[in-house]
Design a protein around this motif. Structure first.
Motif, mmCIF file in Angstrom:
data_model
loop_
_atom_site.group_PDB
_atom_site.id
_atom_site.type_symbol
_atom_site.label_atom_id
_atom_site.label_comp_id
_atom_site.label_asym_id
_atom_site.label_seq_id
_atom_site.Cartn_x
_atom_site.Cartn_y
_atom_site.Cartn_z
ATOM 1 N N LYS A 33 -9.498 -28.514 -39.579
ATOM 2 C CA LYS A 33 -10.840 -28.743 -39.047
ATOM 3 C C LYS A 33 -10.781 -29.666 -37.831
ATOM 4 O O LYS A 33 -11.459 -29.431 -36.817
ATOM 5 C CB LYS A 33 -11.731 -29.355 -40.127
ATOM 6 N N ILE A 34 -9.959 -30.713 -37.908
ATOM 7 C CA ILE A 34 -9.793 -31.643 -36.786
ATOM 8 C C ILE A 34 -9.332 -30.886 -35.539
ATOM 9 O O ILE A 34 -9.865 -31.066 -34.434
ATOM 10 C CB ILE A 34 -8.774 -32.750 -37.138
ATOM 11 N N LEU A 35 -8.337 -29.993 -35.727
ATOM 12 C CA LEU A 35 -7.790 -29.234 -34.601
ATOM 13 C C LEU A 35 -8.810 -28.260 -34.028
ATOM 14 O O LEU A 35 -8.979 -28.165 -32.813
ATOM 15 C CB LEU A 35 -6.536 -28.490 -35.044
ATOM 16 N N LEU A 36 -9.502 -27.531 -34.899
ATOM 17 C CA LEU A 36 -10.486 -26.545 -34.432
ATOM 18 C C LEU A 36 -11.623 -27.193 -33.651
ATOM 19 O O LEU A 36 -12.060 -26.677 -32.619
ATOM 20 C CB LEU A 36 -11.040 -25.754 -35.617
ATOM 21 N N LEU A 37 -12.098 -28.335 -34.139
ATOM 22 C CA LEU A 37 -13.177 -29.037 -33.438
ATOM 23 C C LEU A 37 -12.720 -29.492 -32.056
ATOM 24 O O LEU A 37 -13.462 -29.415 -31.076
ATOM 25 C CB LEU A 37 -13.656 -30.235 -34.264
ATOM 26 N N ALA A 38 -11.480 -29.967 -31.974
ATOM 27 C CA ALA A 38 -10.938 -30.417 -30.687
ATOM 28 C C ALA A 38 -10.794 -29.248 -29.725
ATOM 29 O O ALA A 38 -11.127 -29.352 -28.536
ATOM 30 C CB ALA A 38 -9.597 -31.106 -30.897
ATOM 31 N N MET A 39 -10.302 -28.112 -30.223
ATOM 32 C CA MET A 39 -10.123 -26.933 -29.373
ATOM 33 C C MET A 39 -11.458 -26.390 -28.884
ATOM 34 O O MET A 39 -11.582 -25.951 -27.746
ATOM 35 C CB MET A 39 -9.350 -25.858 -30.134
ATOM 36 N N GLN A 44 -9.091 -31.770 -22.956
ATOM 37 C CA GLN A 44 -7.664 -32.033 -23.163
ATOM 38 C C GLN A 44 -7.426 -33.339 -23.908
ATOM 39 O O GLN A 44 -6.538 -33.425 -24.759
ATOM 40 C CB GLN A 44 -6.944 -32.059 -21.810
ATOM 41 N N LYS A 45 -8.218 -34.352 -23.625
ATOM 42 C CA LYS A 45 -8.065 -35.631 -24.321
ATOM 43 C C LYS A 45 -8.318 -35.455 -25.815
ATOM 44 O O LYS A 45 -7.584 -35.986 -26.658
ATOM 45 C CB LYS A 45 -9.032 -36.668 -23.749
ATOM 46 N N SER A 46 -9.358 -34.695 -26.173
ATOM 47 C CA SER A 46 -9.691 -34.468 -27.580
ATOM 48 C C SER A 46 -8.575 -33.711 -28.295
ATOM 49 O O SER A 46 -8.241 -34.012 -29.451
ATOM 50 C CB SER A 46 -10.998 -33.681 -27.696
ATOM 51 N N VAL A 47 -7.983 -32.726 -27.604
ATOM 52 C CA VAL A 47 -6.898 -31.950 -28.207
ATOM 53 C C VAL A 47 -5.675 -32.831 -28.447
ATOM 54 O O VAL A 47 -5.078 -32.803 -29.536
ATOM 55 C CB VAL A 47 -6.531 -30.743 -27.318
ATOM 56 N N LEU A 48 -5.290 -33.621 -27.451
ATOM 57 C CA LEU A 48 -4.131 -34.512 -27.608
ATOM 58 C C LEU A 48 -4.365 -35.539 -28.712
ATOM 59 O O LEU A 48 -3.466 -35.827 -29.499
ATOM 60 C CB LEU A 48 -3.832 -35.215 -26.281
ATOM 61 N N THR A 49 -5.574 -36.082 -28.754
ATOM 62 C CA THR A 49 -5.909 -37.059 -29.795
ATOM 63 C C THR A 49 -5.846 -36.405 -31.176
ATOM 64 O O THR A 49 -5.361 -37.010 -32.146
ATOM 65 C CB THR A 49 -7.307 -37.648 -29.556
#
Length: 248
Positions: A33-39, A44-49
């Protein structure tokens, strides 16, 4: 009565930078869920975080994701994703625009799968993190590989910046220490202004030695050789960095 808990398998990987063995578990629904929300944010900052947080969550052995090189983090996530979702990904390959074959220009799409466990961090022979800038005086710089925090900071500070300024910032952020034949000058003992002045007083050849460090440093990389299903011509692409594998 408490609900039963499902146990998860434990895997091991070897960090490319140090050779250290790290145990980890696959990521779970909460990490997915963390990854999907970031994507979905397309930031890019959200994905790296998110990648940093997921690796932290899943690592059983102690690891500081803020300090390990970015290529270590990418390699860890690649292995983690393979063991969590699936070891293969589907690729849609096509010749680059303007491709000239013996037949005609071809716009065919070729589907193939890639085993993520075959993807490794590629190291350049004779690459070094200790750059001698002047042989006579022995003046040089010891550089450290960029980590995810540096990548996030760099992404936040690109607005209205010239490419050379961004390259200089990357060099300054990566300095561990400066040295000559007799002394070591620790980065923390000097201001950013002093370090910038030092870099800006290098000649072009010396400056290029430093930028080449980033070009030649280890990278998550894989060469894919394929045969076009439409025209039959053989081609190859080199995939580099997480974005080329997963689109983020």
């Amino acid at each position: 009565m408490a609900l039963p808990k499902i146990s998860n398998p434990i895997f091991e990987l070897t960090l490319p930078s140090t050779g250290a063995t790290i145990k980890y578990r696959p990521f779970l629904v909460k990490e997915q869920k963390i990854l999907l929300l970031a994507m979905e944010s397309q930031d890019q900052k959200s994905v790296l975080t998110a990648i940093k947080q997921i690796v932290n969550n899943c690592a059983i052995d102690e690891i500081d994701t803020s300090k390990i090189p970015t290529f270590d983090l990418e390699y860890f996530f690649m292995r983690l994703r393979a063991k969590s979702i699936g070891e293969t990904i589907d690729l849609n390959l096509r010749h680059p625009t303007g491709y000239n074959s013996d037949v005609q220009e071809c716009d065919g799409i070729t589907k193939m799968s890639l085993n993520l466990l075959e993807v490794e961090v590629v190291k350049t022979e004779n690459h070094t993190d200790k750059i001698v800038l002047d042989e006579e005086t022995g003046i040089g710089i010891k550089l450290k590989y960029p980590n995810v925090n540096m990548a996030i900071d760099a992404g936040l500070n690109t607005e209205d910046k010239h490419q050379m300024d961004m390259a200089t910032d990357a060099i300054i952020n990566s300095i561990e220490y400066i040295f000559d034949k007799e002394n070591v000058f620790k980065k923390e003992d000097y201001t950013k202004k002093e370090l910038l002045e030092f870099i800006e007083n290098l000649n072009q050849e010396q400056y290029l030695k430093l930028t080449k460090f980033f070009e030649l440093m280890p990278k998550l990389k894989h060469k894919v050789e394929w045969k076009c299903q439409k025209c039959g011509c053989r081609d190859e692409i080199t995939m580099e960095g997480l974005q080329s594998f997963f689109g983020f």
